[in-house]
Structure formats: C-alpha cells, structure tokens
Motif scaffolding. Structure first.
Motif, PDB file in Angstrom:
ATOM      1  N   VAL A   1       0.838  -1.198   0.000  1.00 28.11           N
ATOM      2  CA  VAL A   1       0.000   0.000   0.000  1.00 28.11           C
ATOM      3  C   VAL A   1       0.875   1.250   0.000  1.00 28.11           C
ATOM      4  N   ARG A   2       1.961   1.213   0.752  1.00 22.59           N
ATOM      5  CA  ARG A   2       2.859   2.378   0.778  1.00 22.59           C
ATOM      6  C   ARG A   2       3.434   2.664  -0.604  1.00 22.59           C
ATOM      7  N   GLY A   3       3.588   1.642  -1.409  1.00 23.48           N
ATOM      8  CA  GLY A   3       4.151   1.833  -2.745  1.00 23.48           C
ATOM      9  C   GLY A   3       3.114   2.066  -3.825  1.00 23.48           C
ATOM     10  N   MET A   4       1.853   2.178  -3.476  1.00 24.02           N
ATOM     11  CA  MET A   4       0.800   2.336  -4.478  1.00 24.02           C
ATOM     12  C   MET A   4       0.889   3.677  -5.193  1.00 24.02           C
ATOM     13  N   VAL A   5       0.516   3.656  -6.467  1.00 24.90           N
ATOM     14  CA  VAL A   5       0.369   4.914  -7.185  1.00 24.90           C
ATOM     15  C   VAL A   5      -0.944   5.559  -6.748  1.00 24.90           C
ATOM     16  N   THR A   6      -0.995   6.862  -6.858  1.00 22.76           N
ATOM     17  CA  THR A   6      -2.223   7.591  -6.518  1.00 22.76           C
ATOM     18  C   THR A   6      -2.614   8.426  -7.741  1.00 22.76           C
ATOM     19  N   ASP A   7      -3.316   9.498  -7.536  1.00 23.59           N
ATOM     20  CA  ASP A   7      -3.689  10.378  -8.639  1.00 23.59           C
ATOM     21  C   ASP A   7      -2.407  10.891  -9.301  1.00 23.59           C
ATOM     22  N   PRO A   8      -2.149  10.535 -10.554  1.00 24.50           N
ATOM     23  CA  PRO A   8      -0.888  10.924 -11.184  1.00 24.50           C
ATOM     24  C   PRO A   8      -0.727  12.432 -11.356  1.00 24.50           C
ATOM     25  N   ALA A   9      -1.830  13.161 -11.332  1.00 27.21           N
ATOM     26  CA  ALA A   9      -1.755  14.611 -11.502  1.00 27.21           C
ATOM     27  C   ALA A   9      -1.416  15.327 -10.204  1.00 27.21           C
ATOM     28  N   ARG A  10      -1.470  14.603  -9.099  1.00 27.01           N
ATOM     29  CA  ARG A  10      -1.197  15.236  -7.807  1.00 27.01           C
ATOM     30  C   ARG A  10       0.281  15.050  -7.462  1.00 27.01           C
ATOM     31  N   LYS A  11       1.075  16.041  -7.754  1.00 35.75           N
ATOM     32  CA  LYS A  11       2.519  15.958  -7.541  1.00 35.75           C
ATOM     33  C   LYS A  11       2.930  16.346  -6.131  1.00 35.75           C
ATOM     34  N   LEU A  12       2.226  17.322  -5.555  1.00 30.02           N
ATOM     35  CA  LEU A  12       2.560  17.836  -4.231  1.00 30.02           C
ATOM     36  C   LEU A  12       1.365  17.688  -3.303  1.00 30.02           C
ATOM     37  N   LYS A  13       1.643  17.691  -2.007  1.00 35.14           N
ATOM     38  CA  LYS A  13       0.583  17.597  -1.011  1.00 35.14           C
ATOM     39  C   LYS A  13      -0.386  18.764  -1.121  1.00 35.14           C
ATOM     40  N   THR A  14       0.114  19.882  -1.610  1.00 38.96           N
ATOM     41  CA  THR A  14      -0.729  21.083  -1.723  1.00 38.96           C
ATOM     42  C   THR A  14      -1.568  21.093  -2.999  1.00 38.96           C
ATOM     43  N   ASP A  15      -1.360  20.096  -3.858  1.00 38.46           N
ATOM     44  CA  ASP A  15      -2.164  20.000  -5.073  1.00 38.46           C
ATOM     45  C   ASP A  15      -3.470  19.274  -4.766  1.00 38.46           C
ATOM     46  N   PRO A  16      -4.611  19.798  -5.190  1.00 41.25           N
ATOM     47  CA  PRO A  16      -5.870  19.053  -5.025  1.00 41.25           C
ATOM     48  C   PRO A  16      -5.817  17.746  -5.827  1.00 41.25           C
ATOM     49  N   GLY A  17      -6.442  16.716  -5.290  1.00 36.23           N
ATOM     50  CA  GLY A  17      -6.454  15.425  -5.974  1.00 36.23           C
ATOM     51  C   GLY A  17      -7.839  15.047  -6.455  1.00 36.23           C
ATOM     52  N   ASN A  18      -7.887  13.981  -7.242  1.00 34.55           N
ATOM     53  CA  ASN A  18      -9.155  13.465  -7.755  1.00 34.55           C
ATOM     54  C   ASN A  18      -9.310  12.017  -7.298  1.00 34.55           C
ATOM     55  N   PRO A  19     -10.037  11.781  -6.213  1.00 33.56           N
ATOM     56  CA  PRO A  19     -10.198  10.417  -5.687  1.00 33.56           C
ATOM     57  C   PRO A  19     -10.843   9.451  -6.678  1.00 33.56           C
ATOM     58  N   ASP A  20     -11.592   9.976  -7.637  1.00 35.60           N
ATOM     59  CA  ASP A  20     -12.301   9.101  -8.574  1.00 35.60           C
ATOM     60  C   ASP A  20     -11.355   8.328  -9.484  1.00 35.60           C
ATOM     61  N   ILE A  21     -10.138   8.806  -9.663  1.00 38.09           N
ATOM     62  CA  ILE A  21      -9.179   8.108 -10.521  1.00 38.09           C
ATOM     63  C   ILE A  21      -7.996   7.563  -9.724  1.00 38.09           C
ATOM     64  N   CYS A  22      -8.102   7.609  -8.411  1.00 37.66           N
ATOM     65  CA  CYS A  22      -6.997   7.184  -7.553  1.00 37.66           C
ATOM     66  C   CYS A  22      -7.207   5.738  -7.092  1.00 37.66           C
ATOM     67  N   PRO A  23      -6.287   4.828  -7.414  1.00 34.62           N
ATOM     68  CA  PRO A  23      -6.434   3.427  -6.990  1.00 34.62           C
ATOM     69  C   PRO A  23      -6.546   3.276  -5.477  1.00 34.62           C
ATOM     70  N   LEU A  24      -5.846   4.114  -4.741  1.00 36.30           N
ATOM     71  CA  LEU A  24      -5.886   4.062  -3.282  1.00 36.30           C
ATOM     72  C   LEU A  24      -7.316   4.285  -2.782  1.00 36.30           C
ATOM     73  N   HIS A  25      -7.960   5.312  -3.302  1.00 35.27           N
ATOM     74  CA  HIS A  25      -9.341   5.605  -2.909  1.00 35.27           C
ATOM     75  C   HIS A  25     -10.285   4.484  -3.338  1.00 35.27           C
ATOM     76  N   GLN A  26     -10.058   3.949  -4.523  1.00 37.59           N
ATOM     77  CA  GLN A  26     -10.969   2.919  -5.039  1.00 37.59           C
ATOM     78  C   GLN A  26     -10.974   1.675  -4.155  1.00 37.59           C
ATOM     79  N   ILE A  27      -9.806   1.280  -3.653  1.00 37.53           N
ATOM     80  CA  ILE A  27      -9.750   0.122  -2.763  1.00 37.53           C
ATOM     81  C   ILE A  27     -10.288   0.478  -1.384  1.00 37.53           C
ATOM     82  N   HIS A  28      -9.973   1.687  -0.904  1.00 35.19           N
ATOM     83  CA  HIS A  28     -10.419   2.093   0.428  1.00 35.19           C
ATOM     84  C   HIS A  28     -11.941   2.108   0.518  1.00 35.19           C
ATOM     85  N   ARG A  29     -12.596   2.480  -0.572  1.00 36.48           N
ATOM     86  CA  ARG A  29     -14.063   2.499  -0.578  1.00 36.48           C
ATOM     87  C   ARG A  29     -14.644   1.108  -0.358  1.00 36.48           C
TER      88      ARG A  29
END
Length: 334
Positions: free
Chosen positions: A218-246
């Motif tokens: 899980v620590r090595g999972m990819v997330t939203d590829p467009a989110r480069k920095l913590k301060t960048d808003p993300g899109n959970p709908d395309i994030c594998p991490l969010h999809q499994i967490h749901r």
C-alpha cells in the motif's frame, strides 16, 4: 424438484488476490446457498499454458482450496473437487472432439488474443487449442444447468451449447445444455500500479499475505498521477488508493479522505497508512481462519477427495450412457 446445478472453476496458478475476493469469491459464497454448487480446481487447464513448468501446480491447488474454505466456501454445501481426479473429463473431451469442427475452436476470441498477447509462454500446443473443448467437458460431465460467465467467457459457453446440441442430435439427449448465469457484478479492484489487479502484472495484494506485506504494498501504491505535491488538489475518482479504500473502509472515514484530498488538506502518505490499517482489519478474520486451516494436515486434499467421491456415481452414470450411445462400451455378454 432439485436445485439447479451451477459450476465454476479456477486454474491453480497462484494465490488468490483481493481482486478475486471482490470479483468472484463473494458470489461463490452466495451461489452455494442458492444452487447445487460444484466448484472445481482446474489443474489440467493450468497445464495448457504452464506446461513448461508444472512444479507449482500441486502447491497452488492446496493453497487455493484453503483460500476458498477460509473465504466461507462450505464443503458441506458445495462440492469441491479437482479436475484431474475425474479422469473421465479427458475421456469426454475426446468424445466431444469427434463432433466438434476445428473451425469452431479457431473462432473462439480468447484463443487468438492470448496467442498474440502472451509472449513469454509457448501456446502453440494442442492442449491450449483444445482448452474450450475441455471446458465443455467440465460443464457437461456434471450436468451443470448454469455457468457464471463474464463478457470474456460468453463465447466459450456458447461454444459448449453448440457442441451439446450437435452431440445430442447425433447420439441422443444425454448432455445438459447449460445456460449462462450473470453473477452479481463484483467490484473492479485496481492493482498497486493502477492497472487491473493481476498476478501476471505483479501488482496484486494477496488475501493470504501478511499484514506487513500488505502495508508495504500500500505504501508503494500509485495515486492520482496529476497530484505531484501535497498542496495539489487530488481526484479520488481516478486514484487506486481511494478505489480500494471504498471497498474496505468505514464510509465516514473514506468520505473524509475523499473531501480532504479534493481540497488538498491531507496527503497521500497519511491516507496510505490509514488504508493499510483498514485493509488489514478487513482481511484479519479471513487470515486468522486461513492460518488455522493451514494447520490441519491434508485438509485441502481431504476436501478434494471427498468431493470427487461425491460426484462419482453421477459421473459413472453419465459416462456409461455416453459410451453405450457411441458403441464403445463393453459387450453386455461379457
């Protein structure tokens, strides 16, 4: 009236994954209560593509049966058996081959697709070509009324239906023409790299691995590829991490991570830590039961042996009728 009979099988090519859990295992648990369920380990089918190295087939067979049992597949409700423990499957495959034109096998989409796409295995063998024919034997030898199919397996089942009609038209109404049952659509589980979870992609989370192994993945999972920095808003709908967490987390917790990701109030590192914790908690009961079952020496083989014995009378009855109809049975005078 007897319950309708449903059949499904798995090739023993490795440990079961989180994708299997949400994709089919939960459906198998439901079907064992709804139907007369037959679940088999398709070890001969595994040989069709892995014939160059068969060293792991027996181990994977045992591990898969233990995974089934730990997931709630009950051998008192479902008949669990190994394909190679029913040698008549090979015999019936031969008989079905006599009525099946080669052109029917050549048109199966998955045959050409896999020959083209799988480059690390030699699939030019006759066994791989006959794969759909052996599937027809698997289905008909237990007189399955229903077969769960996804979109990719629909042509295989239709081929079985055509073979059954031609066989019955030639030798009499001996085989049951199976119908498709569309299982409740399972959740699509992404792998750790964002692609579909698959053992062959090396991106799978295995049901029976340790909590530490899961957390590391899980620590090595990819997330939203467009989110480069913590301060960048993300899109959970395309994030594998969010999809499994749901699938595995508390809805209120998941909703909060969804919200804070979209407005860049939380980072992926914290989310990964919580998701790993929730995923391990979700799998903890399965893993505890799996570990307990693994301590019971030869349990998987005992279950498989009992399943093969349970279907033996029906196999003998059908194959006796098939041999008689095809005039390859022993003379009655002997």
């Amino acid at each position: 009236m007897r319950k309708r009979r449903v059949l499904t099988g798995y090739r023993p090519t490795g440990r079961l994954t989180l994708g299997h859990w949400f994709g089919n295992l939960m459906n198998m648990r439901e079907m064992q209560d709804q139907y007369e369920a037959y679940y088999f380990v398709a070890d001969w089918h595994a040989l069709t593509s892995d014939w160059q190295d068969t060293s792991a087939v027996r181990r994977f067979t045992e591990e898969m049966v233990l995974d089934w049992l730990a997931a709630g597949i009950d051998p008192d409700k479902a008949t669990i058996y190994r394909q190679s423990d029913v040698p008549e499957v090979a015999e019936l495959t031969l008989y079905l081959s006599m009525v099946t034109p080669m052109s029917w096998l050549e048109r199966v989409p998955s045959y050409k697709e896999q020959r083209e796409q799988i480059s690390d295995k030699d699939l030019g063998n006759v066994g791989f070509f006959l794969y759909p024919l052996m599937q027809a034997a698997d289905i008909t030898i237990v007189k399955a009324d229903l077969v769960p199919v996804g979109e990719d397996q629909a042509p295989h089942l239709e081929l079985t239906r055509e073979i059954v009609r031609r066989f019955n038209g030639t030798y009499g109404e001996l085989l049951v023409e199976p119908q498709a049952v569309i299982p409740k659509e399972g959740a699509r589980v992404p792998g750790t790299d964002g692609r579909k979870m698959s053992k062959s992609y090396g991106n799978a989370i295995y049901l029976s691995e340790s909590a530490e192994e899961t957390a590391a993945k899980v620590r090595g999972m990819v997330t939203d590829p467009a989110r480069k920095l913590k301060t960048d808003p993300g899109n959970p709908d395309i994030c594998p991490l969010h999809q499994i967490h749901r699938l595995v987390g508390d809805p209120s917790v998941v909703a909060e991570f969804d919200r804070c990701c979209r407005v860049a109030e939380c980072g992926c590192v914290a989310h990964k830590a919580r998701m790993a914790e929730d995923l391990n908690a979700y799998l903890s009961e399965f893993r505890a039961r799996r570990a307990e079952l693994a301590q019971k020496r030869d349990l998987a083989w005992d279950v498989l042996f009992a399943g093969a014995e349970r279907i033996r009378p029906a196999i003998d009855e059908l194959m006796g009728a098939v041999r008689e109809a095809m005039h390859v049975d022993a003379p009655s005078s002997r």
